[in-house]
Design a protein around this motif. Structure first.
Motif, short mmCIF file in Angstrom:
data_model
loop_
_atom_site.label_atom_id
_atom_site.label_comp_id
_atom_site.label_asym_id
_atom_site.label_seq_id
_atom_site.Cartn_x
_atom_site.Cartn_y
_atom_site.Cartn_z
N HIS A 1 48.96 33.58 36.68
CA HIS A 1 48.87 33.63 37.86
C HIS A 1 47.98 35.25 36.87
O HIS A 1 47.93 35.22 35.59
CB HIS A 1 49.75 34.71 37.98
N SER B 1 46.81 38.80 36.63
CA SER B 1 46.51 40.06 35.69
C SER B 1 45.65 41.30 36.62
O SER B 1 45.23 40.34 36.91
CB SER B 1 47.25 40.18 34.77
N TYR C 1 40.99 31.66 36.22
CA TYR C 1 42.02 30.91 35.92
C TYR C 1 41.39 30.35 34.92
O TYR C 1 42.77 29.65 33.98
CB TYR C 1 42.36 30.09 37.38
N GLU D 1 41.81 40.03 37.46
CA GLU D 1 41.46 40.68 38.55
C GLU D 1 39.87 41.03 38.99
O GLU D 1 38.92 40.61 39.08
CB GLU D 1 42.51 41.03 39.50
#
Length: 169
Positions: free
Chosen positions: A129, A131, A52, A135
């Motif tokens: 978020h 993607s 993040y 991840e």
């Protein structure tokens, strides 16, 4: 060429510039989940939020490799902490990649952790978020205590190259 070796059995005394509210939560997290070991708390935050943090990096937009950004406020205080050099070294290297000070990186991660714990806080950055690619990056973050690092910084084209080897060579 600069080569650094960090070994985790020693602790160094350093300081962070943080709000009392965030410092109190950091100490509470350290005491309740990690039996008073601040190094493990920082390691937990880094492993959980590193992908993040990459998404909110300011270094490319700042066009500088300095890591001096931290919001100005009168609420910040300087607190001494005991931490293993491995984890402080990770934060030190991250400041070039992210464009934020080490203290501010800790504050961002604490904001996100408090949000997950449903503690009322207004985060400076909304947690992005991930993607599927992000991840995958997040799942490949190595867990380790000892490592070697080779770093190359090019001020001409604003590139940072870091190579880590685990375990330390």
């Amino acid at each position: 060429m600069r080569r650094q070796h960090f070994f985790t059995w020693d602790e160094c005394i350093t300081s962070i510039n943080i709000t009392p509210f965030h410092y109190q939560y950091l100490m509470e997290l350290t005491q309740t989940r990690f039996e008073g070991n601040l190094s493990l708390a920082v390691d937990y935050l880094l492993r959980k939020y590193l992908a993040y943090l990459y998404l909110i990096s300011q270094a490319p937009t700042k066009r500088t490799l300095t890591a001096s950004y931290q919001p100005r406020t009168k609420n910040y205080v300087i607190k001494k902490i005991h931490i293993q050099p491995t984890y402080w070294g990770k934060l030190y290297e991250l400041r070039f990649l992210l464009g934020f000070s080490m203290s501010f990186i800790i504050r961002i991660m604490l904001d996100w952790e408090m949000q997950e714990e449903e503690i009322p806080v207004e985060p400076i950055f909304i947690k992005p978020h991930l993607s599927p690619e992000d991840e995958l990056t997040h799942s490949q973050i190595q867990v380790g205590n000892n490592y070697s690092a080779y770093n190359r910084v090019s001020h001409a084209n604003l590139e940072v190259y870091s190579e880590f080897s685990f375990p330390a060579a």
